[in-house]
Write a protein that holds these residues in place. Sequence first.
Motif, PDB file in Angstrom:
ATOM      1  N   UNK A 167     -17.834 -43.310-104.445  1.00 34.50           N
ATOM      2  CA  UNK A 167     -18.610 -42.302-105.168  1.00 34.50           C
ATOM      3  C   UNK A 167     -19.846 -41.901-104.358  1.00 34.50           C
ATOM      4  N   UNK A 168     -20.562 -42.896-103.823  1.00 30.91           N
ATOM      5  CA  UNK A 168     -21.742 -42.593-103.009  1.00 30.91           C
ATOM      6  C   UNK A 168     -21.372 -41.808-101.755  1.00 30.91           C
ATOM      7  N   UNK A 169     -20.254 -42.181-101.143  1.00 26.17           N
ATOM      8  CA  UNK A 169     -19.828 -41.483 -99.928  1.00 26.17           C
ATOM      9  C   UNK A 169     -19.530 -40.017-100.218  1.00 26.17           C
ATOM     10  N   UNK A 170     -18.924 -39.759-101.367  1.00 23.04           N
ATOM     11  CA  UNK A 170     -18.607 -38.379-101.727  1.00 23.04           C
ATOM     12  C   UNK A 170     -19.863 -37.565-101.997  1.00 23.04           C
ATOM     13  N   UNK A 171     -20.875 -38.207-102.547  1.00 21.93           N
ATOM     14  CA  UNK A 171     -22.098 -37.476-102.900  1.00 21.93           C
ATOM     15  C   UNK A 171     -23.113 -37.448-101.757  1.00 21.93           C
ATOM     16  N   UNK A 172     -22.878 -38.211-100.689  1.00 24.39           N
ATOM     17  CA  UNK A 172     -23.775 -38.217 -99.519  1.00 24.39           C
ATOM     18  C   UNK A 172     -22.922 -38.074 -98.251  1.00 24.39           C
ATOM     19  N   UNK A 173     -22.327 -36.892 -98.045  1.00 28.33           N
ATOM     20  CA  UNK A 173     -21.382 -36.726 -96.930  1.00 28.33           C
ATOM     21  C   UNK A 173     -22.014 -36.853 -95.550  1.00 28.33           C
ATOM     22  N   UNK A 174     -23.346 -36.750 -95.444  1.00 27.40           N
ATOM     23  CA  UNK A 174     -23.987 -36.898 -94.134  1.00 27.40           C
ATOM     24  C   UNK A 174     -24.182 -38.355 -93.735  1.00 27.40           C
ATOM     25  N   UNK A 175     -23.993 -39.266 -94.691  1.00 26.63           N
ATOM     26  CA  UNK A 175     -24.073 -40.689 -94.390  1.00 26.63           C
ATOM     27  C   UNK A 175     -22.682 -41.229 -94.094  1.00 26.63           C
ATOM     28  N   UNK A 176     -22.629 -42.314 -93.381  1.00 29.58           N
ATOM     29  CA  UNK A 176     -21.348 -42.982 -93.089  1.00 29.58           C
ATOM     30  C   UNK A 176     -21.273 -44.226 -93.965  1.00 29.58           C
ATOM     31  N   UNK A 177     -20.645 -44.070 -95.108  1.00 29.93           N
ATOM     32  CA  UNK A 177     -20.586 -45.120 -96.124  1.00 29.93           C
ATOM     33  C   UNK A 177     -19.147 -45.617 -96.226  1.00 29.93           C
ATOM     34  N   UNK A 178     -18.949 -46.926 -96.106  1.00 31.78           N
ATOM     35  CA  UNK A 178     -17.596 -47.475 -96.107  1.00 31.78           C
ATOM     36  C   UNK A 178     -17.613 -48.919 -96.576  1.00 31.78           C
ATOM     37  N   UNK A 179     -16.411 -49.451 -96.824  1.00 30.99           N
ATOM     38  CA  UNK A 179     -16.224 -50.866 -97.153  1.00 30.99           C
ATOM     39  C   UNK A 179     -15.363 -51.506 -96.080  1.00 30.99           C
ATOM     40  N   UNK A 180     -15.444 -52.825 -95.979  1.00 29.86           N
ATOM     41  CA  UNK A 180     -14.565 -53.517 -95.044  1.00 29.86           C
ATOM     42  C   UNK A 180     -14.169 -54.881 -95.595  1.00 29.86           C
ATOM     43  N   UNK A 181     -12.994 -55.304 -95.197  1.00 32.40           N
ATOM     44  CA  UNK A 181     -12.476 -56.627 -95.535  1.00 32.40           C
ATOM     45  C   UNK A 181     -12.693 -57.537 -94.332  1.00 32.40           C
ATOM     46  N   UNK A 182     -13.502 -58.591 -94.466  1.00 39.43           N
ATOM     47  CA  UNK A 182     -13.726 -59.479 -93.315  1.00 39.43           C
ATOM     48  C   UNK A 182     -12.557 -60.401 -93.036  1.00 39.43           C
ATOM     49  N   UNK A 183     -11.622 -60.508 -94.002  1.00 41.54           N
ATOM     50  CA  UNK A 183     -10.540 -61.469 -93.876  1.00 41.54           C
ATOM     51  C   UNK A 183     -10.960 -62.832 -94.407  1.00 41.54           C
ATOM     52  N   UNK A 184     -10.121 -63.819 -94.178  1.00 41.31           N
ATOM     53  CA  UNK A 184     -10.429 -65.187 -94.596  1.00 41.31           C
ATOM     54  C   UNK A 184     -11.387 -65.806 -93.581  1.00 41.31           C
ATOM     55  N   UNK A 185     -12.615 -66.069 -94.008  1.00 39.18           N
ATOM     56  CA  UNK A 185     -13.668 -66.508 -93.098  1.00 39.18           C
ATOM     57  C   UNK A 185     -14.173 -67.887 -93.526  1.00 39.18           C
TER      58      UNK A 185
END
Length: 244
Positions: free
Chosen positions: A156-174
Amino acid sequence: LDVTDAGSVQAACAQVRESLGDKGRLFGVVSNAGVLWGYTLKDLMEVCAIGVRTVLDTFLPLVDPDGGRIIVVSSGLSPLMYGYASPERQKILNDEYLKWNCIQSMIDECYDAEHNGGTPENYENIGFPGGPFADSAPDFHKYGLAKMFADVYMRKLARSHPNLRISSCDPGLVYTDLMTKIPRYEGKDFEETGAKSPTEGAEAAMRLLFGGVDEAVHGDVGGRFFAMKGAELLSSDINKRPDV
């Protein structure tokens, strides 16, 4: 910093703002707080979903509006729970006009399901089943739901702030305290688990934070879910894992 305490988050933000000065901006923010095994559903939601929202909303005004980066450290369980959700729920989760109060309402329904017994049927009835985890590992089910709601808000934030690079990531089993509290891994040395080291687990977030544009966002918008597959950083929508 206690992400479940708005006052604590605001105090941390004020300290950072003071350090930056009047014209300073943050290049990036990484939301990495999390708990998993042995916690109540409320604990999981407050740390892994509501706390993420509190941190992002509080620090967002400090982020450079021209290409600043925000990374939410998520889990591979998040897209799994998204995929297990009913078609009706998935339609709501994917609504481009979705607001936080709707996400909070779904979280509250999960609280009610847990209060009413927390059985797989309770969650099935509200459209948030846990697949094979509902019976075999309910902690994973509830943790995955919390991470899913955080990823939905991230998008939702990424859609409303297209000039920012907003993402999620999976670190895996750490191999961290979060992992070693899981009964399967409790008391085991790093070499016995097959897990990543903390340095290896941080690679996806670090590459999103410091990498080039192509690595930080695929296409014209952010809001994507990233994971490592070998040495390659892959991405997908938040409803599926990119590395399988």
